[in-house]
Design a protein around this motif. Structure first.
Motif, PDB file in Angstrom:
ATOM      1  N   ALA A 164       0.836  -1.205   0.000  1.00 47.50           N
ATOM      2  CA  ALA A 164       0.000   0.000   0.000  1.00 47.50           C
ATOM      3  C   ALA A 164       0.869   1.253   0.000  1.00 47.50           C
ATOM      4  O   ALA A 164       1.990   1.268   0.516  1.00 47.50           O
ATOM      5  N   ARG A 165       0.322   2.315  -0.579  1.00 46.75           N
ATOM      6  CA  ARG A 165       0.962   3.633  -0.548  1.00 46.75           C
ATOM      7  C   ARG A 165      -0.044   4.605   0.044  1.00 46.75           C
ATOM      8  O   ARG A 165      -1.196   4.672  -0.389  1.00 46.75           O
ATOM      9  N   ARG A 166       0.384   5.374   1.035  1.00 50.47           N
ATOM     10  CA  ARG A 166      -0.529   6.220   1.783  1.00 50.47           C
ATOM     11  C   ARG A 166       0.101   7.596   2.016  1.00 50.47           C
ATOM     12  O   ARG A 166       1.314   7.707   2.239  1.00 50.47           O
ATOM     13  N   ALA A 167      -0.722   8.637   1.971  1.00 50.08           N
ATOM     14  CA  ALA A 167      -0.303   9.992   2.352  1.00 50.08           C
ATOM     15  C   ALA A 167      -1.180  10.442   3.508  1.00 50.08           C
ATOM     16  O   ALA A 167      -2.409  10.389   3.412  1.00 50.08           O
ATOM     17  N   LEU A 207      -5.310   6.669   0.772  1.00 47.97           N
ATOM     18  CA  LEU A 207      -4.746   5.379   0.415  1.00 47.97           C
ATOM     19  C   LEU A 207      -4.777   5.236  -1.098  1.00 47.97           C
ATOM     20  O   LEU A 207      -5.828   5.367  -1.728  1.00 47.97           O
ATOM     21  N   GLY A 208      -3.621   4.993  -1.695  1.00 50.67           N
ATOM     22  CA  GLY A 208      -3.520   4.921  -3.146  1.00 50.67           C
ATOM     23  C   GLY A 208      -4.273   3.747  -3.742  1.00 50.67           C
ATOM     24  O   GLY A 208      -4.345   2.671  -3.154  1.00 50.67           O
ATOM     25  N   GLN A 209      -4.825   3.981  -4.936  1.00 49.06           N
ATOM     26  CA  GLN A 209      -5.585   2.939  -5.644  1.00 49.06           C
ATOM     27  C   GLN A 209      -4.816   2.370  -6.833  1.00 49.06           C
ATOM     28  O   GLN A 209      -5.381   1.611  -7.629  1.00 49.06           O
ATOM     29  N   GLY A 210      -3.566   2.759  -6.988  1.00 37.96           N
ATOM     30  CA  GLY A 210      -2.770   2.243  -8.101  1.00 37.96           C
ATOM     31  C   GLY A 210      -3.219   2.766  -9.447  1.00 37.96           C
ATOM     32  O   GLY A 210      -3.183   2.044 -10.450  1.00 37.96           O
ATOM     33  N   LEU A 211      -3.628   4.031  -9.501  1.00 37.01           N
ATOM     34  CA  LEU A 211      -4.179   4.602 -10.735  1.00 37.01           C
ATOM     35  C   LEU A 211      -3.064   4.994 -11.708  1.00 37.01           C
ATOM     36  O   LEU A 211      -1.958   5.346 -11.295  1.00 37.01           O
ATOM     37  N   PRO A 212      -3.358   4.979 -13.007  1.00 42.92           N
ATOM     38  CA  PRO A 212      -2.387   5.484 -13.989  1.00 42.92           C
ATOM     39  C   PRO A 212      -2.306   7.005 -13.909  1.00 42.92           C
ATOM     40  O   PRO A 212      -3.173   7.660 -13.319  1.00 42.92           O
ATOM     41  N   ASP A 213      -1.258   7.570 -14.517  1.00 42.72           N
ATOM     42  CA  ASP A 213      -1.104   9.024 -14.512  1.00 42.72           C
ATOM     43  C   ASP A 213      -2.323   9.676 -15.164  1.00 42.72           C
ATOM     44  O   ASP A 213      -2.844   9.180 -16.176  1.00 42.72           O
ATOM     45  N   HIS A 263       3.314   9.533  -4.583  1.00 39.82           N
ATOM     46  CA  HIS A 263       2.897   9.298  -5.970  1.00 39.82           C
ATOM     47  C   HIS A 263       1.392   9.072  -6.062  1.00 39.82           C
ATOM     48  O   HIS A 263       0.924   8.162  -6.758  1.00 39.82           O
ATOM     49  N   LEU A 264       0.640   9.921  -5.367  1.00 37.67           N
ATOM     50  CA  LEU A 264      -0.814   9.786  -5.348  1.00 37.67           C
ATOM     51  C   LEU A 264      -1.519  10.982  -5.994  1.00 37.67           C
ATOM     52  O   LEU A 264      -2.697  11.224  -5.726  1.00 37.67           O
TER      53      LEU A 264
END
Length: 394
Positions: free
Chosen positions: A247-250, A260-266, A287-288
């Motif tokens: 997981a990636r979180r800010a 919480l990041g959803q793994g979205l494309p740019d 990177h969110l």
């Protein structure tokens, strides 16, 4: 200049005479240090005065991180002040561990005990370990001064020799400064990040505090990576073990909102709309930006710039919004003329993707007048651009 690096001198500060000196120096003016030192040395040993003055300076610096109530009761070393976690961040991290059901933590590389204090205040028992005798003595004194000695055991030892198996969690805060200043290579931390990761893998739960600029590829697959900002300033990244692998979180303090990041494309690049959003630094580091852009139904102004633009105003805790009134190619003469025409004297200059410094802009355009404006120096679709506007809603 007094140095708080000698164990005997530090210990003397804990005795009644040292305590009296520290009380007398609470609000002293460092600019008057020579005069104050000369006066105090008439009645006290020079070494003790020097140590007390050094401690008084450190306490004044520590107020920004710990608040006056705690800072003026605590004890510090120069590195301890520099490298300590801000109290608000430590409290947040301790609360996360408590919510995971953690009741005991091995705090490795504990420094002067700032994190141990936060953990103990959350009701967690702590083994605080540091190999430097003065630093360990400061941590022990802090536990006593703040009434937490029953929850904090301090041990002066090499962290690599500690058996962490009796503890519910491991917390590691490796030293990220060397003789030449800040260390950016995680393997140059002391101890190296690879050692900290192995220590984390042996515990049911773990949190590793690292620099926010850590490359994402250095994050182990089984770790959750969280970037934390406080008041808009990115303070640290934390690698969590035993939570959400990958997981990636800010997380933004003081509100405690967490993305919480959803793994979205740019997100796509699009023309500048009526509103420009500046994501919080923790969002950018994690990177969110794509997650924020989706929330705002927006796009990027340039594929390399972390500004999101949209046609509608959508309140979000994860980005500051600006209403854009003008979009101009970078040209200082045109900017100066526009600001003069609108009688702008209160000028905020921000930049992202521009080599020009805000102070240089202010100096050259010489703003004058009763009105306010914000200038954002950036790139739009690759071209140097000036966006003029104001914080949305004002």
């Amino acid at each position: 200049m007094g140095r708080v690096t000698d164990l005997a001198a530090f210990t003397a500060l804990l005795a009644p005479e040292g305590q009296a000196l520290l009380d007398a120096l609470r609000d002293y003016d460092p600019a008057q240090e020579l005069a104050v030192a000369s006066r105090l040395r008439r009645d006290h040993p020079a070494e003790l005065v020097s140590a007390a003055l050094g401690q008084a300076r450190l306490r004044q610096r520590a107020v920004a991180k710990f608040g006056a109530e705690d800072a003026y009761r605590m004890y510090f070393t120069p590195n301890g002040v520099e490298q300590s976690t801000r109290a608000s961040v430590g409290a947040y991290r301790a609360a996360r561990l408590k919510a995971l059901g953690v009741g005991s933590v091995a705090d490795l590389c504990s420094g002067i005990g700032g994190d141990a204090v936060a953990l103990a205040r959350a009701g967690i028992s702590v083994l605080a370990v540091d190999r430097d005798p003065v630093t360990a003595a400061a941590a022990r004194a802090n536990a006593a001064a703040l009434g937490l000695a029953d929850l904090i055991e301090v041990r002066c030892a090499d962290v690599t020799e500690i058996d962490t198996s009796p503890y519910d969690a491991v917390f590691v805060d490796p030293a990220r400064r060397g003789g030449r200043g800040r260390v950016f290579d995680p393997e140059a931390y002391s101890p190296p990040l690879s050692w900290a990761v192995e220590a984390a893998r042996k515990a049911p739960h773990a949190a590793l505090k690292i620099a926010p600029g850590v490359p994402h590829e250095a994050v182990p697959e089984e770790a959750e990576a969280e970037w934390i900002s406080d008041g808009g300033d990115v303070k640290e990244a934390v690698l969590w073990f035993g939570t959400e692998p990958g997981a990636r979180r800010a997380t933004l303090l003081p509100a405690g909102t967490s993305l919480l990041g959803q793994g979205l494309p740019d997100p796509p690049v699009r023309p500048v709309g009526r509103y420009l959003y500046e994501p919080d630094g923790a969002v950018i580091r994690a990177h969110l930006v794509a997650d924020v852009a989706r929330e705002l139904d927006g796009g990027l102004i340039d594929e390399t710039i972390a500004y999101v633009t949209a046609d509608t105003l959508t309140p979000t805790p994860y980005a500051a919004a600006y209403e854009i009134t003008d979009e101009l190619p970078f040209n200082l003469k045109k900017l100066k003329a526009l600001l003069r025409e609108r009688e702008v004297g209160i000028l905020t200059v921000k930049k992202r993707g521009s080599a020009v410094e805000p102070e240089e802009i202010r100096r050259k355009v010489k703003p004058k007048g009763p009105h306010a404006a914000t200038v954002l120096l950036t790139r739009v679709a690759g071209a140097p651009t000036m966006l003029i506007g104001h914080p949305a809603g004002r």
